[in-house]
Structures are given as structure tokens and as C-alpha cells.
Design a protein around this motif. Structure first.
Motif, mmCIF file in Angstrom:
data_model
loop_
_atom_site.group_PDB
_atom_site.id
_atom_site.type_symbol
_atom_site.label_atom_id
_atom_site.label_comp_id
_atom_site.label_asym_id
_atom_site.label_seq_id
_atom_site.Cartn_x
_atom_site.Cartn_y
_atom_site.Cartn_z
ATOM 1 N N UNK A 163 27.539 -19.944 38.180
ATOM 2 C CA UNK A 163 29.419 -19.975 37.052
ATOM 3 C C UNK A 163 29.476 -18.406 37.171
ATOM 4 N N UNK A 164 30.006 -18.527 36.322
ATOM 5 C CA UNK A 164 30.556 -17.223 35.973
ATOM 6 C C UNK A 164 29.552 -16.467 34.867
ATOM 7 N N UNK A 165 29.917 -15.489 34.518
ATOM 8 C CA UNK A 165 28.319 -14.757 33.730
ATOM 9 C C UNK A 165 28.989 -14.051 33.451
ATOM 10 N N UNK A 166 29.089 -14.331 31.607
ATOM 11 C CA UNK A 166 29.152 -13.393 30.457
ATOM 12 C C UNK A 166 28.368 -12.766 30.046
ATOM 13 N N UNK A 167 28.349 -11.119 29.378
ATOM 14 C CA UNK A 167 27.196 -10.422 29.242
ATOM 15 C C UNK A 167 28.118 -10.382 27.717
ATOM 16 N N UNK A 168 27.090 -9.961 27.168
ATOM 17 C CA UNK A 168 26.733 -9.318 25.986
ATOM 18 C C UNK A 168 25.675 -9.059 25.504
ATOM 19 N N UNK A 169 25.387 -7.519 25.361
ATOM 20 C CA UNK A 169 23.735 -7.100 25.617
ATOM 21 C C UNK A 169 23.801 -5.745 24.426
ATOM 22 N N UNK A 170 23.141 -5.460 23.804
ATOM 23 C CA UNK A 170 22.162 -4.667 22.416
ATOM 24 C C UNK A 170 20.863 -4.702 21.397
ATOM 25 N N UNK A 182 31.595 -21.358 33.422
ATOM 26 C CA UNK A 182 30.953 -19.924 32.646
ATOM 27 C C UNK A 182 29.636 -20.547 31.537
ATOM 28 N N UNK A 183 28.563 -19.678 32.302
ATOM 29 C CA UNK A 183 27.601 -19.327 30.764
ATOM 30 C C UNK A 183 27.824 -17.988 30.043
ATOM 31 N N UNK A 184 27.304 -17.693 28.758
ATOM 32 C CA UNK A 184 27.030 -16.592 28.579
ATOM 33 C C UNK A 184 25.761 -15.944 28.199
ATOM 34 N N UNK A 185 25.391 -14.803 28.307
ATOM 35 C CA UNK A 185 24.311 -15.071 28.186
ATOM 36 C C UNK A 185 24.211 -13.127 26.794
ATOM 37 N N UNK A 186 23.194 -13.261 25.867
ATOM 38 C CA UNK A 186 23.187 -12.469 24.875
ATOM 39 C C UNK A 186 21.846 -12.137 24.939
ATOM 40 N N UNK A 187 21.405 -10.906 25.183
ATOM 41 C CA UNK A 187 20.239 -10.190 25.427
ATOM 42 C C UNK A 187 20.435 -8.707 24.509
ATOM 43 N N UNK A 188 18.822 -9.206 24.041
ATOM 44 C CA UNK A 188 18.946 -8.019 22.572
ATOM 45 C C UNK A 188 18.373 -8.396 21.437
ATOM 46 N N UNK A 189 19.035 -7.457 20.420
ATOM 47 C CA UNK A 189 18.602 -7.715 19.088
ATOM 48 C C UNK A 189 19.421 -8.024 18.086
ATOM 49 N N UNK A 190 19.286 -8.316 16.736
ATOM 50 C CA UNK A 190 20.310 -7.889 15.490
ATOM 51 C C UNK A 190 20.363 -9.454 15.099
ATOM 52 N N UNK A 191 20.851 -8.949 13.917
ATOM 53 C CA UNK A 191 21.131 -9.368 12.397
ATOM 54 C C UNK A 191 21.895 -11.145 12.646
ATOM 55 N N UNK A 243 23.298 -26.650 17.279
ATOM 56 C CA UNK A 243 23.819 -27.803 16.268
ATOM 57 C C UNK A 243 25.546 -27.999 17.364
ATOM 58 N N UNK A 244 25.372 -27.090 18.561
ATOM 59 C CA UNK A 244 26.909 -28.334 19.105
ATOM 60 C C UNK A 244 26.157 -28.159 20.928
ATOM 61 N N UNK A 245 24.872 -28.415 21.168
ATOM 62 C CA UNK A 245 23.919 -28.730 22.340
ATOM 63 C C UNK A 245 24.921 -27.460 23.495
ATOM 64 N N UNK A 246 24.961 -26.587 22.877
ATOM 65 C CA UNK A 246 25.475 -25.398 24.245
ATOM 66 C C UNK A 246 24.721 -24.716 24.993
ATOM 67 N N UNK A 247 23.451 -25.290 24.792
ATOM 68 C CA UNK A 247 21.684 -24.372 25.554
ATOM 69 C C UNK A 247 22.438 -24.490 26.962
ATOM 70 N N UNK A 248 23.399 -24.915 27.833
ATOM 71 C CA UNK A 248 23.568 -24.721 29.170
ATOM 72 C C UNK A 248 24.784 -23.576 29.507
ATOM 73 N N UNK A 249 25.090 -23.297 27.433
ATOM 74 C CA UNK A 249 26.463 -22.365 28.115
ATOM 75 C C UNK A 249 25.958 -21.144 27.826
ATOM 76 N N UNK A 250 25.155 -21.171 26.469
ATOM 77 C CA UNK A 250 24.688 -19.538 26.423
ATOM 78 C C UNK A 250 23.395 -19.077 26.029
ATOM 79 N N UNK A 251 23.200 -18.694 26.468
ATOM 80 C CA UNK A 251 20.655 -18.410 27.075
ATOM 81 C C UNK A 251 21.088 -16.885 26.126
ATOM 82 N N UNK A 252 19.585 -16.952 26.067
ATOM 83 C CA UNK A 252 19.306 -15.594 25.325
ATOM 84 C C UNK A 252 18.204 -14.657 25.857
#
Length: 372
Positions: free
Chosen positions: A192-199, A221-230, A241-250
Motif C-alpha cells: 500500500x501507499x505509505x504516509x508518515x507523520x513523525x516527531x 494507503x496507511x498512515x504511520x505515526x512515529x513518535x510521541x506527543x500530547x 473507535x473507528x476500527x482503523x487499526x489497518x489504516x493507522x499504525x503507531x
């Protein structure tokens, strides 16, 4: 043995790229470096460095008592340690550094990584903001050597204090990763196409909530959120809540040399800060340059300093609205336009050869050489 420099910062050191790069540069210049920070209950293990590190374990981890405890502990550490130079990173370490600088006559360099008094945590708490502004006003005009991260923030300091800091941007070393890991090696989906937001500061007003919401409308596509924050806990609740575990990975915060392996396998990097305060409006985040170094095109909110880079090198695009459906529409357009992505990726490779810490540290060498 080179001259001893104590570099202080309020975080746990592990993921602070800026301070790590400065310490490497100082070490290469012949200084004997000790980097001081803190350790938290959930801090990652400290990686090996070619300079000394010291992490204080505090009673408090947040709030006024945390800042008071850290500053008192830092004062005594600086006062009783031998040093030829002090380097203070950000306003929350400046007061003890300045007091010791005055008491012991040790030169002090101040490196401001952001426009601290306008961060959202202070803008929304005017009483606390007033205290930090008072500290800054009482010290900043008396400083000799001040560094900051971009021209817009340097302009703000000059306007307020009549003193313009030197600019050293948060650009990484020229990356030469010889054996990049595959998505399979990293436990990521490969088809799949991979998006990333990191920090390490994925906080309120950085567009993460809207980005997660937008993934409902993004195809294949799926989104990888890599890092920490508030907002990480909020984002995880949204995904559950929205059952998006296959679309958003932490992925939790990790050392930089590990993080960059995840960055390298992404197709699009996102930085979506909102211009709701001066600090975010004029930000120039590490992640932007990490994406470019790894040949990953960028989708950004249209902030002035980021636009300078994207426009100069043509390495991505902007999204004017944080509305989730508008975000998804722009992402889907980029996914469908392979020719555009290939152009941006090629331009990233060119930009990466120009945007390097090796070029930025020439300013550091000029500043620190008088103390060597």
C-alpha cells in the motif's frame, strides 16, 4: 583534553536531533562535551554517544514544580562542575545557565529552538506566559551569542530586542544509509501507499487529529505515526473507535537512527502545523528535512519557512485546509499522480545534497571557534 562545555536541555536527550547534532559538531571541534537533560519513567534507553551524557531523575515530571525542580538541580550541577563554556537550549534552561555564567564568569551561548514564549501551552495560559516573558526580557538583551532555527524567528527576536540571532536550521547530516530495511523488516504493510507523520512533539494544533480522520477517505494507503506527543492517546482512541487499526499504525519514540529507517520506506511525509500561534506559524520542523534526506516528498500546511524550502526545491505540495475530506482529496490526488511523485522524489535527492548539517555547522564553527 579539549575545553569542557556543558550543554543543557530540559528533555530526555534520546530523540532531540538538534542538540545531538550540535554536540557532535562541538566534539569534532575538539571540545569535551557533557550533555545534561532528564530521564522520565517512560524514557527510552539512552543510546551510545561519543560524548558524555547525564540525565537527572526528577521527582516531578510536569507542571510548575517540575520546572522549578529542574532549574534548581541544573543550577547546582552547573555551579559545582568545571566548565569553560555553557550552552543553554531554549528558555526553560536559560535562567540557571545565566546565573552561573554571571557568578563564575563562564561564557554562555544560547540556542533557541523555537519562539518559546508563543508556544500554545503558554499562549493559552497568560499568567505562566508572563513569567517566561519576564525571564526572557531580563536576560536576552545581555547575551552575547544567540542562535535560533530560522530567519522568521530571528526577525521576531530582532524586532523585540534589537538583537538578531545567528541562524542554524534543523537540517540533518547528509544521510548515507547503506542497508535500508524493507517494510517487511519493519513489520509494515508492503503493498500500500505509505504516509508518515513523525516527531517527538505531535501535539495539539499540529494537524494530527484531522489527518487520522482523513484516513477514512483515503484509498489503498496507511498512515504511520512515529513518535510521541500530547495527542497520541487521543489519536489512538480515534483509531480504535473507528476500527482503523489497518489504516493507522503507531510507533513509539525511538532513537533517530531507528526512526530514519521508517522514514526511508514512506511514500509521502506530512507536516501539518496550524498557524494558530507565532511559534507554529514560523516553524521549520526537523521532519521536513528528514523527509527530504530520505527522498520522501512532502505534503505541508502553507507555513512561510516551510514554503521557502518546498518552493525552492519543488519537493512537494501544500494543503490549505485541515478539513479531513480536503486532506484526503489532496492525498488521493498525490497517490494517483505517479509522475508528479517521481519528479518530487528526484528533486528531493538534489535538495538533500544541498540541505545538510555539514553546511549549517559552518555558522556554529564561526561562533564556537572563539571559545575553543
Amino acid at each position: 583534553m579539549g575545553k569542557k562545555v556543558i550543554v543543557s536541555v530540559i528533555n530526555d536527550l534520546v530523540t532531540d536531533q538538534r542538540v545531538g547534532k550540535v554536540c557532535k559538531s562541538l566534539t569534532r571541534m575538539g571540545f569535551n562535551v557533557m550533555l545534561v537533560g532528564r530521564v522520565q519513567r517512560k524514557s527510552p534507553e539512552m543510546d551510545k554517544r561519543n560524548y558524555m551524557t547525564h540525565r537527572m531523575r526528577l521527582i516531578f515530571e510536569k507542571g510548575p514544580l517540575f520546572y522549578a525542580e529542574y532549574n534548581i538541580r541544573l543550577f547546582f550541577l552547573l555551579f559545582f562542575r568545571r566548565a569553560n563554556l555553557l550552552v543553554s537550549n531554549d528558555l526553560d534552561t536559560l535562567l540557571p545557565n545565566f546565573i552561573v555564567h554571571k557568578l563564575k564568569g563562564i561564557p554562555l551561548v544560547y540556542d533557541s529552538h523555537e519562539y518559546f514564549t508563543e508556544v500554545p501551552e503558554l499562549v493559552n495560559r497568560p499568567g505562566v506566559q508572563k513569567v517566561w516573558k519576564m525571564i526572557e526580557r531580563s536576560i536576552f538583551p545581555k547575551l552575547t551569542d544567540v542562535i535560533t532555527v530560522n530567519d522568521s524567528i530571528a526577525d521576531l527576536f530582532e524586532k523585540v530586542y534589537g538583537k538578531r540571532p545567528e541562524v542554524v536550521r534543523n537540517i540533518p547530516f547528509r544521510q548515507e544509509i547503506k542497508s535500508e530495511k524493507t517494510r517487511q523488516d519493519l513489520g509494515l504493510p508492503s503493498g500500500q501507499f505509505m504516509l508518515i507523520m513523525q516527531g517527538s512533539g505531535i501535539n495539539v494544533d499540529r494537524g494530527a487529529e484531522e489527518l487520522v480522520e482523513s484516513m477514512k477517505f483515503v484509498d489503498n494507503a496507511f498512515l504511520l505515526i512515529a513518535g510521541g506527543g500530547d495527542v497520541i492517546s487521543t489519536l489512538k482512541e480515534m483509531v480504535a473507535r473507528d476500527n482503523m487499526g489497518d489504516r493507522v499504525i503507531f510507533k513509539d519514540r525511538m532513537p533517530y537512527h531507528v526512526l530514519i529507517q521508517y522514514t526511508a520506506v514512506a511514500d509521502l511525509g506530512l507536516t501539518l502545523d496550524k498557524p494558530n500561534n507565532l511559534n507554529y506559524k514560523f516553524s521549520l520542523p526537523n521532519k521536513l528535512f528528514d523527509y527530504i534526506q530520505m527522498g520522501v516528498p512532502v505534503l505541508s500546511s502553507p507555513l512561510p519557512e516551510i514554503m521557502k524550502i518546498i518552493d525552492a526545491y519543488d519537493v512537494g505540495d501544500y494543503v490549505k485546509s485541515h478539513d479531513p475530506q480536503a486532506l484526503a482529496e489532496k492525498i488521493n490526488y498525490i497517490i494517483s499522480n505517479q509522475e508528479l511523485r517521481l519528479k518530487w522524489k528526484k528533486n528531493c535527492n538534489f535538495a538533500a545534497s544541498r540541505l545538510t548539517w555539514e553546511n549549517e555547522e559552518l555558522v556554529l564553527k564561526r561562533i564556537y571557534s572563539k571559545y575553543g
